[in-house]
Design a protein around this motif. Structure first.
Motif, mmCIF file in Angstrom:
data_model
loop_
_atom_site.group_PDB
_atom_site.id
_atom_site.type_symbol
_atom_site.label_atom_id
_atom_site.label_comp_id
_atom_site.label_asym_id
_atom_site.label_seq_id
_atom_site.Cartn_x
_atom_site.Cartn_y
_atom_site.Cartn_z
ATOM 1 N N SER A 1 0.807 -1.218 0.000
ATOM 2 C CA SER A 1 0.000 0.000 0.000
ATOM 3 C C SER A 1 0.845 1.275 0.000
ATOM 4 O O SER A 1 0.523 2.240 -0.698
ATOM 5 C CB SER A 1 -0.937 -0.007 1.220
ATOM 6 N N LEU A 2 1.921 1.307 0.797
ATOM 7 C CA LEU A 2 2.736 2.516 0.843
ATOM 8 C C LEU A 2 3.427 2.783 -0.486
ATOM 9 O O LEU A 2 3.681 3.940 -0.844
ATOM 10 C CB LEU A 2 3.785 2.406 1.956
ATOM 11 N N GLN A 3 3.724 1.733 -1.226
ATOM 12 C CA GLN A 3 4.394 1.899 -2.511
ATOM 13 C C GLN A 3 3.486 2.550 -3.541
ATOM 14 O O GLN A 3 3.966 3.190 -4.473
ATOM 15 C CB GLN A 3 4.885 0.542 -3.007
ATOM 16 N N GLU A 4 2.189 2.405 -3.375
ATOM 17 C CA GLU A 4 1.239 2.937 -4.348
ATOM 18 C C GLU A 4 0.801 4.357 -4.037
ATOM 19 O O GLU A 4 0.076 4.955 -4.825
ATOM 20 C CB GLU A 4 -0.001 2.024 -4.427
ATOM 21 N N ARG A 5 1.218 4.893 -2.921
ATOM 22 C CA ARG A 5 0.781 6.236 -2.538
ATOM 23 C C ARG A 5 1.354 7.268 -3.493
ATOM 24 O O ARG A 5 2.546 7.274 -3.787
ATOM 25 C CB ARG A 5 1.225 6.541 -1.110
ATOM 26 N N GLN A 6 0.510 8.156 -3.963
ATOM 27 C CA GLN A 6 0.945 9.208 -4.876
ATOM 28 C C GLN A 6 1.337 10.483 -4.143
ATOM 29 O O GLN A 6 1.930 11.378 -4.734
ATOM 30 C CB GLN A 6 -0.178 9.525 -5.877
ATOM 31 N N ASP A 7 0.992 10.574 -2.848
ATOM 32 C CA ASP A 7 1.280 11.782 -2.079
ATOM 33 C C ASP A 7 2.586 11.687 -1.299
ATOM 34 O O ASP A 7 2.924 12.594 -0.552
ATOM 35 C CB ASP A 7 0.133 12.075 -1.110
ATOM 36 N N ILE A 8 3.317 10.593 -1.466
ATOM 37 C CA ILE A 8 4.588 10.402 -0.772
ATOM 38 C C ILE A 8 5.689 10.327 -1.821
ATOM 39 O O ILE A 8 5.674 9.456 -2.699
ATOM 40 C CB ILE A 8 4.573 9.117 0.089
ATOM 41 N N ALA A 9 6.653 11.225 -1.736
ATOM 42 C CA ALA A 9 7.724 11.253 -2.739
ATOM 43 C C ALA A 9 8.542 9.970 -2.707
ATOM 44 O O ALA A 9 8.993 9.480 -3.753
ATOM 45 C CB ALA A 9 8.620 12.470 -2.499
ATOM 46 N N TYR A 10 8.737 9.398 -1.539
ATOM 47 C CA TYR A 10 9.545 8.186 -1.412
ATOM 48 C C TYR A 10 8.883 6.993 -2.095
ATOM 49 O O TYR A 10 9.559 6.047 -2.509
ATOM 50 C CB TYR A 10 9.775 7.883 0.064
ATOM 51 N N SER A 11 7.565 7.032 -2.240
ATOM 52 C CA SER A 11 6.861 5.930 -2.911
ATOM 53 C C SER A 11 7.291 5.824 -4.366
ATOM 54 O O SER A 11 7.408 4.717 -4.915
ATOM 55 C CB SER A 11 5.346 6.129 -2.809
ATOM 56 N N ALA A 12 7.527 6.963 -5.016
ATOM 57 C CA ALA A 12 7.984 6.929 -6.405
ATOM 58 C C ALA A 12 9.350 6.272 -6.507
ATOM 59 O O ALA A 12 9.647 5.579 -7.489
ATOM 60 C CB ALA A 12 8.038 8.349 -6.966
ATOM 61 N N VAL A 13 10.193 6.446 -5.486
ATOM 62 C CA VAL A 13 11.497 5.789 -5.472
ATOM 63 C C VAL A 13 11.325 4.282 -5.315
ATOM 64 O O VAL A 13 11.989 3.489 -6.000
ATOM 65 C CB VAL A 13 12.364 6.362 -4.335
ATOM 66 N N LEU A 14 10.434 3.862 -4.437
ATOM 67 C CA LEU A 14 10.227 2.432 -4.209
ATOM 68 C C LEU A 14 9.647 1.734 -5.435
ATOM 69 O O LEU A 14 9.858 0.536 -5.621
ATOM 70 C CB LEU A 14 9.299 2.216 -3.008
ATOM 71 N N ARG A 15 8.934 2.474 -6.277
ATOM 72 C CA ARG A 15 8.326 1.859 -7.470
ATOM 73 C C ARG A 15 9.328 1.657 -8.602
ATOM 74 O O ARG A 15 9.005 0.986 -9.591
ATOM 75 C CB ARG A 15 7.164 2.732 -7.968
ATOM 76 N N LEU A 16 10.500 2.209 -8.503
ATOM 77 C CA LEU A 16 11.474 2.092 -9.578
ATOM 78 C C LEU A 16 11.886 0.645 -9.797
ATOM 79 O O LEU A 16 11.993 -0.140 -8.844
ATOM 80 C CB LEU A 16 12.712 2.930 -9.267
ATOM 81 N N GLU A 17 12.128 0.299 -11.063
ATOM 82 C CA GLU A 17 12.605 -1.043 -11.380
ATOM 83 C C GLU A 17 14.013 -1.237 -10.841
ATOM 84 O O GLU A 17 14.782 -0.283 -10.721
ATOM 85 C CB GLU A 17 12.595 -1.263 -12.897
ATOM 86 N N ARG A 18 14.346 -2.478 -10.529
ATOM 87 C CA ARG A 18 15.677 -2.769 -10.006
ATOM 88 C C ARG A 18 16.267 -3.977 -10.713
ATOM 89 O O ARG A 18 15.537 -4.794 -11.289
ATOM 90 C CB ARG A 18 15.634 -3.010 -8.499
ATOM 91 N N LEU A 19 17.570 -4.077 -10.649
ATOM 92 C CA LEU A 19 18.272 -5.188 -11.275
ATOM 93 C C LEU A 19 17.995 -6.462 -10.497
ATOM 94 O O LEU A 19 18.191 -6.525 -9.290
ATOM 95 C CB LEU A 19 19.776 -4.904 -11.303
ATOM 96 N N ARG A 20 17.543 -7.481 -11.181
ATOM 97 C CA ARG A 20 17.235 -8.765 -10.541
ATOM 98 C C ARG A 20 18.169 -9.828 -11.114
ATOM 99 O O ARG A 20 18.314 -9.947 -12.318
ATOM 100 C CB ARG A 20 15.776 -9.164 -10.787
ATOM 101 N N GLU A 21 18.773 -10.586 -10.233
ATOM 102 C CA GLU A 21 19.670 -11.665 -10.637
ATOM 103 C C GLU A 21 19.068 -12.991 -10.217
ATOM 104 O O GLU A 21 18.429 -13.100 -9.162
ATOM 105 C CB GLU A 21 21.052 -11.474 -10.002
#
Length: 822
Positions: free
Chosen positions: A462-482
């Motif tokens: 839920s916190l990752q989907e929040r649009q009113d939290i700037a940090y949520s946009a950081v958490l939604r970023l794609e990351r390198l998966r091995e």
């Protein structure tokens, strides 16, 4: 301790994963102590520093980062570290944490490898809280007793390493050297009447002033304020006065500094502030000179207040604006990307945004908050390496919350020490800054009593989907998966654990996080460590993928923020005004000055080797312009390799992109003759008179992207005439005599006979280097830089050097090509 092979293995595998970076080598100063509020939150608190740390003993163990990581890698099997997310990996790597956690992670599936682990217990040992170093340093470390199990020894070994870093701080700061530079600045200001030169000298006196005696820095700030006032830099002069007062400026000279503050405020048209300082002066016993000057300033202030008038301001109705966004975020295959919302013409503005996190690259002095290269730096007096500088006290105040967490790390040069093992220590610092910037904001939105498992689930939900939290946009970023944890991933996870221990034992960060949560809830230090380490690991994965942005800017050949014998201060007749005939001295280059994250714009662009945008950086801000006409609904593409299809061959681009987890299938890579655009800048004419064919050489083993003139393997004197480039048509190796003649004559280019040889070498090079060859740019740049260094103070002689029309025309032509090409 770890074997040398273990350490080498970490370094060789971690460096490629870290993209590319220019690291800086600094000499550390002696240990500095300060209070928890010391790092720039308020200079008044800087004076109240804690007692200095005990001096290092000869028998202190030499602990290194390679030892810490290598020791753990020897006892870890990657096949046993299967995990579904970062938190599971950290729990598997740090079993000692499982004995200290306060709550059961019932919502987290630990897998078979942890099913038999000891239950998570609530309390921590009270004795372990006594080894705190302090928010910004000041207390010693008493390491907990060690055990025989290597994994259980990690925490005390990390604390020993912190202590070792603190004791091995270098001694580049010198009160005597600072005093010498301050006196030289006084002579330059009084005798030479050169305030800009004096300002440079006072700046270096500030950088060399030891933190244990802030009086040296206070005097240097006060002296620089006078020089800056004469240069018309009133805001910077006023800031210097405040810094001098905060650092313990002698009370007997207080009227002098207050009078200058009033004068600066008057020049800045801040009449209320000017009157405030004049009132302070009237309550001080003044001599006749100061009293007269005080009344003069008071009279000037009253006159200007009467003459003040309101200036006409253009309203929003008078402006032709278009507030509709030119882009939107679209979702495809469970990932986001940017698309245009309307048709855009070439060179049209697509977006402007500001970085959520930014760290300087170390190539030049950049404001740690706003990211601009500043003329007058304000360093943190307590950071041993003095790499943390600000363009003003305003930026220093805005950055105080972040620097309060990082200051002790800079005192012991923690972030620079990561370069011992990793190819890109700035990536780790940027991930660290992403965490300490965003996590406190996010926790303020948690209203229920959290546990570690519930908080981690909310961060992934839920916190990752929040649009009113700037940090949520950081958490939604794609990351390198091995697919499976490699030694690189494990080493990075261990570093995340080290940084979490730093937050726990060296800062008050966890205490601040506790204040963000409801009063009834509390998490142990071990839980906070796991959460922060897991989030750090996630941010590193994001930066290793697409989110890391190298911000490039124009940098002068010699950094003007550092005093040097080349006397860059002679460039300026006044602030922002070059002396006549000095414009050519600004022949610089574009360099990476900082690294940043743009989660809502640049990081969401799709990759293409033929980018559709041109990104321009100014401090923390990025502006993206369209490189071609874009219809509505088209994707917005950016090249995430070190160069696009014109600057780098496909094989090299593919290698870099694979390290970032990107598989490219763009049109530039699919073309049958995909290398033609790159080869256009690397064509040669064979110097064999019987051949004279035009060709592009194959890959050179020691020269990335065919730029052999940048490789020491080819340009050292012992390789003079070596067989470097072979013609594929006749099989002859190119002699490149013109290059060896050019490099030899370049050293003594002040001699006319050597300059004649240079001109002849350039003409021969033009016969062999075809079209827009990159080597032409390199030759022109080398010639210009060498001539400017030799005759920097004699412009007329430099003009005489270019009296040879063909050479001058050639250099101008090449510089135009360079600007157009880049």
């Amino acid at each position: 301790m770890a074997s040398s092979t273990s350490s080498a293995r970490v370094n060789s595998k971690a460096a490629p994963a870290a993209i590319a970076v220019a690291t800086t080598t600094t000499t550390a100063p002696p240990p500095v102590s300060s209070s928890s509020s010391a790092p720039v939150s308020g200079p008044a608190s800087l004076a109240g520093a804690a007692p200095p740390a005990p001096s290092a003993t000869s028998g202190f163990p030499a602990v290194t980062l390679s030892d810490l990581i290598g020791q753990q890698l020897k006892h870890l099997n990657p096949d046993e570290l299967l995990h579904k997310d970062e938190l599971q990996l950290l729990v598997l790597l740090t079993p000692v944490q499982r004995q200290k956690l306060s709550r059961d992670l019932e919502d987290v599936e630990l897998g078979a490898s942890t099913s038999t682990a000891a239950p998570l217990s609530r309390p921590e040992n009270a004795e372990e809280d006594e080894d705190l170093i302090g928010a910004v340093g000041g207390l010693g470390i008493s390491s907990p007793p060690t055990t025989k199990e290597p994994l259980l020894d990690f925490r005390p070994q990390v604390l020993k390493w912190f202590q070792h870093l603190r004791h091995q701080s270098g001694h580049f700061k010198s009160e005597e050297e600072s005093r010498r530079l301050r006196e030289a600045g006084n002579d330059s200001y009084r005798k030479e009447r050169h305030p800009l030169k004096a300002s440079d000298l006072f700046t270096e006196a500030i950088f060399l002033a030891p933190a244990r005696n802030t009086l040296a820095a206070a005097l240097a700030h006060a002296n620089r304020s006078l020089a800056l006032f004469d240069c018309g830099l009133y805001a910077e002069s006023y800031d210097d006065c405040l810094c001098a007062l905060d650092l313990g400026y002698p009370e007997e000279y207080l009227p002098l500094i207050k009078l200058r503050q009033a004068a600066c405020a008057l020049k800045l048209r801040n009449f209320a502030l000017c009157e405030e300082h004049l009132h302070e002066l009237l309550h001080i016993e003044l001599n006749q000179v100061f009293e007269t000057r005080t009344h003069e300033l008071w009279h000037q202030c009253e006159v200007l207040k009467v003459e003040r008038f309101e200036m006409a301001v253009q309203t929003g109705d008078d402006l032709d604006t278009n507030d509709s966004k030119a882009f939107e975020i679209a979702w495809l295959d469970n990932s986001s990307s940017l698309h245009t919302t309307r048709a855009l013409a070439k060179n049209a503005l697509i977006f402007e945004s500001e970085a959520v996190a930014m760290v300087p690259s170390g190539n030049c002095r950049v404001c740690d908050h706003c990211g601009i290269t500043q003329f007058i730096p304000f360093p943190c007096i307590y950071c041993s390496n003095r790499q943390v500088v600000y363009c003003s006290r305003k930026c220093r105040f805005k950055h105080a919350a972040i620097h309060a967490v990082e200051c002790f790390g800079h005192q012991i040069e923690l972030f620079e020490s990561f370069g011992e093992v990793f190819g890109m220590p700035r990536l780790l610092q940027l991930a660290f800054r992403m965490l300490i910037t965003g996590l406190p904001e996010m926790l303020s939105h948690c209203r229920k009593k959290p546990t570690l498992s519930k908080l981690w689930a909310a961060i992934n939900g839920s916190l990752q989907e929040r649009q009113d939290i700037a940090y949520s946009a950081v958490l939604r970023l794609e990351r390198l998966r091995e697919e499976r944890p490699s030694d690189t991933v494990i080493a990075l996870a261990l570093v995340c654990h080290i940084l979490a221990i730093y937050l726990s034992k060296c800062t008050m960060f966890f205490e601040q996080l506790e204040k963000s949560l409801p009063t009834a809830s509390r998490m142990s230090s071990a839980e906070w460590e796991l959460l922060c380490a897991a989030l750090l690991m996630r941010h590193i994965g994001q930066l290793r993928h697409r989110s890391l942005t190298a911000c490039r800017s124009f940098v002068l050949p010699a950094d003007p923020h550092v005093f040097s014998p080349l006397n860059e201060f002679q460039l300026w007749a006044a602030p922002m005004r070059l002396q006549e005939g000095r414009l050519h001295l600004l022949a610089g280059e574009v360099a990476v000055v900082s690294y940043a994250v743009y989660p809502d714009t640049l990081s969401l662009c799709r990759h293409s080797c033929s980018s559709t945008i041109c990104a321009k950086f100014s401090g923390r801000k990025v502006t993206a312009l369209a490189l071609l006409d874009l219809p509505a609904g088209s994707g917005i593409y950016n090249c995430f390799a070190g160069g696009n299809f014109q600057q780098m061959p496909r094989e090299e681009r593919s290698k870099q992109l694979q390290e970032r987890g990107i598989k490219c299938h763009c049109n530039a890579c699919q073309m049958a003759q995909s290398e033609d655009q790159f080869h256009k800048f690397h064509r040669y004419r064979c110097d064999n008179p019987k051949c004279m064919e035009i060709f592009t050489p194959k890959a050179l083993p020691h020269a990335p992207n065919l730029r052999w003139w940048l490789s020491e393997e080819y340009t050292q004197p012992e390789f003079n005439g070596a067989e470097l480039i072979q013609c594929p048509h006749c099989g002859e190796f190119q002699k490149l005599e013109w290059f060896w003649a050019f490099t030899t004559s370049l050293i003594d280019c002040e001699l006319i006979e050597e300059r004649c040889k240079l001109y002849a070498a350039i003409e021969r090079a033009e016969n062999q280097l075809m079209d827009l060859h990159e080597c032409k740019v390199a030759l022109a740049r080398l010639l210009l830089e060498q001539c400017l260094m030799v005759h920097r103070a004699h412009v007329s002689l430099l003009v005489a050097h270019f009296s040879h029309y063909s050479t001058f025309h050639f250099i101008v032509f090449i510089l135009v090509i360079r600007i157009t090409y880049h």
